[in-house]
Design a protein around this motif. Structure first.
Motif, mmCIF file in Angstrom:
data_model
loop_
_atom_site.group_PDB
_atom_site.id
_atom_site.type_symbol
_atom_site.label_atom_id
_atom_site.label_comp_id
_atom_site.label_asym_id
_atom_site.label_seq_id
_atom_site.Cartn_x
_atom_site.Cartn_y
_atom_site.Cartn_z
ATOM 1 N N GLU A 323 13.686 31.232 25.624
ATOM 2 C CA GLU A 323 14.581 29.898 26.063
ATOM 3 C C GLU A 323 15.706 29.772 25.325
ATOM 4 O O GLU A 323 17.012 29.704 26.232
ATOM 5 N N ARG A 324 15.788 29.842 24.037
ATOM 6 C CA ARG A 324 16.886 29.660 23.245
ATOM 7 C C ARG A 324 17.877 30.927 23.495
ATOM 8 O O ARG A 324 19.203 30.551 23.516
ATOM 9 N N ARG A 325 17.184 32.092 23.633
ATOM 10 C CA ARG A 325 18.407 33.229 23.683
ATOM 11 C C ARG A 325 18.863 33.053 25.051
ATOM 12 O O ARG A 325 20.187 33.547 25.332
ATOM 13 N N LEU A 326 18.126 32.773 26.305
ATOM 14 C CA LEU A 326 18.874 32.632 27.702
ATOM 15 C C LEU A 326 20.017 31.603 27.774
ATOM 16 O O LEU A 326 21.242 31.939 28.212
ATOM 17 N N LYS A 327 19.622 30.475 26.909
ATOM 18 C CA LYS A 327 20.555 29.536 26.836
ATOM 19 C C LYS A 327 21.811 29.994 26.020
ATOM 20 O O LYS A 327 23.055 29.470 26.370
ATOM 21 N N LYS A 328 21.690 30.653 25.069
ATOM 22 C CA LYS A 328 22.657 31.177 24.343
ATOM 23 C C LYS A 328 23.668 32.228 25.029
ATOM 24 O O LYS A 328 24.760 32.251 24.827
ATOM 25 N N MET A 330 24.058 32.148 28.475
ATOM 26 C CA MET A 330 24.569 31.423 29.332
ATOM 27 C C MET A 330 26.130 30.777 28.801
ATOM 28 O O MET A 330 26.954 30.553 29.529
ATOM 29 N N GLY A 331 26.122 30.332 27.440
ATOM 30 C CA GLY A 331 27.292 29.801 27.040
ATOM 31 C C GLY A 331 27.267 28.369 27.378
ATOM 32 O O GLY A 331 26.413 27.630 28.115
ATOM 33 N N LYS A 332 28.249 27.729 26.749
ATOM 34 C CA LYS A 332 28.272 26.250 26.985
ATOM 35 C C LYS A 332 28.752 25.932 28.317
ATOM 36 O O LYS A 332 28.445 24.874 28.917
ATOM 37 N N LYS A 333 29.983 26.598 28.796
ATOM 38 C CA LYS A 333 30.455 26.369 30.040
ATOM 39 C C LYS A 333 29.742 26.793 31.157
ATOM 40 O O LYS A 333 29.342 28.047 31.436
ATOM 41 N N GLN A 334 29.553 26.033 32.217
ATOM 42 C CA GLN A 334 28.647 26.276 33.575
ATOM 43 C C GLN A 334 29.677 26.336 34.617
ATOM 44 O O GLN A 334 30.501 25.550 35.028
ATOM 45 N N VAL A 335 29.598 27.730 35.521
ATOM 46 C CA VAL A 335 30.253 27.632 36.506
ATOM 47 C C VAL A 335 29.700 27.225 37.907
ATOM 48 O O VAL A 335 28.507 27.391 38.123
ATOM 49 N N LEU A 336 30.348 26.535 38.673
ATOM 50 C CA LEU A 336 29.926 25.664 39.897
ATOM 51 C C LEU A 336 29.936 26.582 41.021
ATOM 52 O O LEU A 336 31.079 27.443 41.478
#
Length: 370
Positions: A323-328, A330-336
């Motif tokens: 889960e930590r790898r997936l979050k890393k 995706m990055g901090k910015k999330q696209v709507l």
């Protein structure tokens, strides 16, 4: 080793709390007992005063026909008081400090047995007497031959070999220490020696006297007339007459040295010290080097075990790691996404319509249909 230290500290705190609790309970019980004794003495005193008032009124009203009161069961004790009335009130520590402050306090009291004082109140006002005893708990002094009262003595307290068979005895009733003043003979220039009432006495212990008090526990200091350098000597103490008895220990046996200390070896083996000091006691703060080394080794083993547990790969650790790898990634910015934007637009339009409706109702006009 840290746990051993923590255990010792916790044990000391627990022991201190238990001791404070026991002291508070003992203090409350002592205050209750003192209060009950004082109330009892006061009730006896009130009963005596009421009886005396009633008897005096009857004597005044009946005149020559007044009955004799020193007859019957009270024949031998008529006019005597109960012994409970001699007991004063036991004051608290704060109240004692306040009462004894003019005399220098409880520890450095500027009054001693054998001093001559004058009474400022009571039926013997102005009488000079010698201090027989001092009761610091009740802040009272007993004067030799002053303020005498007859006290009732129960029959069972009179022993068979006692020559005095009376059911009452004359005794000195204690007086408050605030109602007496020290009297000391002083001589002024060109005048004779005469007794002078000393209102204020000052006696501050010196450094040597404080050290001596800490070492021996004897509170001895000099006292002076306040505002002057006139020293007021303490009354002379009579030397105690010691008598030898057959069962007494000889002085030569006491003063004979039986142990010579040395730095080369302890007084007795360390094993005996451990038995006496309880090697595994929770209150022990000094330990042998072997015990300290063993405890340090235990701490090292525990730390190594913690590191080993952290390095173990378990299924739960693997899931968290993925889960930590997936979050890393995706990055901090999330696209709507378009669906998220459409949902946000519908919510904003709904809130805007609700706001316009509320505004129209407040202005008193009909709301426009959305």
């Amino acid at each position: 080793m840290q746990k051993v230290i923590q255990r010792t500290i916790m044990a000391e705190k627990q022991a201190a709390r238990r001791l404070a609790k026991r002291r508070s309970i003992f203090k409350l019980q002592q205050e209750k007992t003192n209060r009950e004794q004082y109330n009892m003495s006061r009730s006896i005193e009130i009963q005596d005063v009421k009886a005396a008032t009633l008897a005096r009124r009857e004597d005044w009203e009946m005149g020559p026909l007044a009955p004799k009161r020193d007859v019957g069961l009270k024949k031998d004790t008529w006019g005597a008081i109960d012994s409970q009335r001699l007991r004063g009130r036991v004051w608290s520590l704060e109240k004692r400090k306040e009462i004894l402050k003019p005399w220098g306090g409880e520890t450095w009291l500027n009054l001693a047995k054998g001093d001559r004082v004058v009474m400022l109140e009571g039926r013997e006002k102005g009488m000079i007497a010698e201090v027989k005893s001092i009761d610091l708990e009740r802040c009272q002094v007993t004067l030799d031959g002053a303020n005498m009262v007859d006290v009732r003595i129960p029959a069972y307290m009179i022993q068979g070999n006692d020559e005095d068979k009376r059911l009452f005895r004359p005794m000195e009733q204690p007086v408050d220490i605030s109602t007496v003043r020290l009297v000391y003979p002083l001589q002024k220039q060109g005048e004779e020696v005469k007794d002078v009432i000393v209102k204020n006495i000052k006696g501050k212990p010196t450094r040597e006297e404080l050290i001596n008090y800490r070492m021996t526990g004897k509170a001895e200091h000099r006292r002076y007339v306040a505002g002057t350098k006139i020293e007021l000597p303490w009354p002379r103490k009579e030397d105690e007459d010691f008598k030898d008895h057959p069962e007494d220990t000889l002085r030569i046996d006491v003063e004979l040295p039986t142990f010579i200390p040395t730095l080369l070896r302890p007084p007795f083996p360390s094993s005996v010290i451990d038995e006496l000091r309880n090697k595994f006691s929770a209150f022990r703060t000094r330990h042998n080097p072997e015990y300290i080394a063993a405890k340090m080794q235990e701490d090292k083993e525990k730390e190594a075990k913690k590191i080993q547990i952290k390095q173990m790969r378990t299924p739960l650790n693997e899931i968290n790691r993925q889960e930590r790898r997936l979050k890393k990634k995706m990055g901090k910015k999330q696209v709507l996404t378009p669906e998220m934007l459409q949902k946000l637009g519908a919510i904003m339009a709904q809130k805007k319509a609700l706001h316009e409706k509320v505004t129209a109702v407040q202005q008193g006009r009909e709301p426009v249909a959305a």
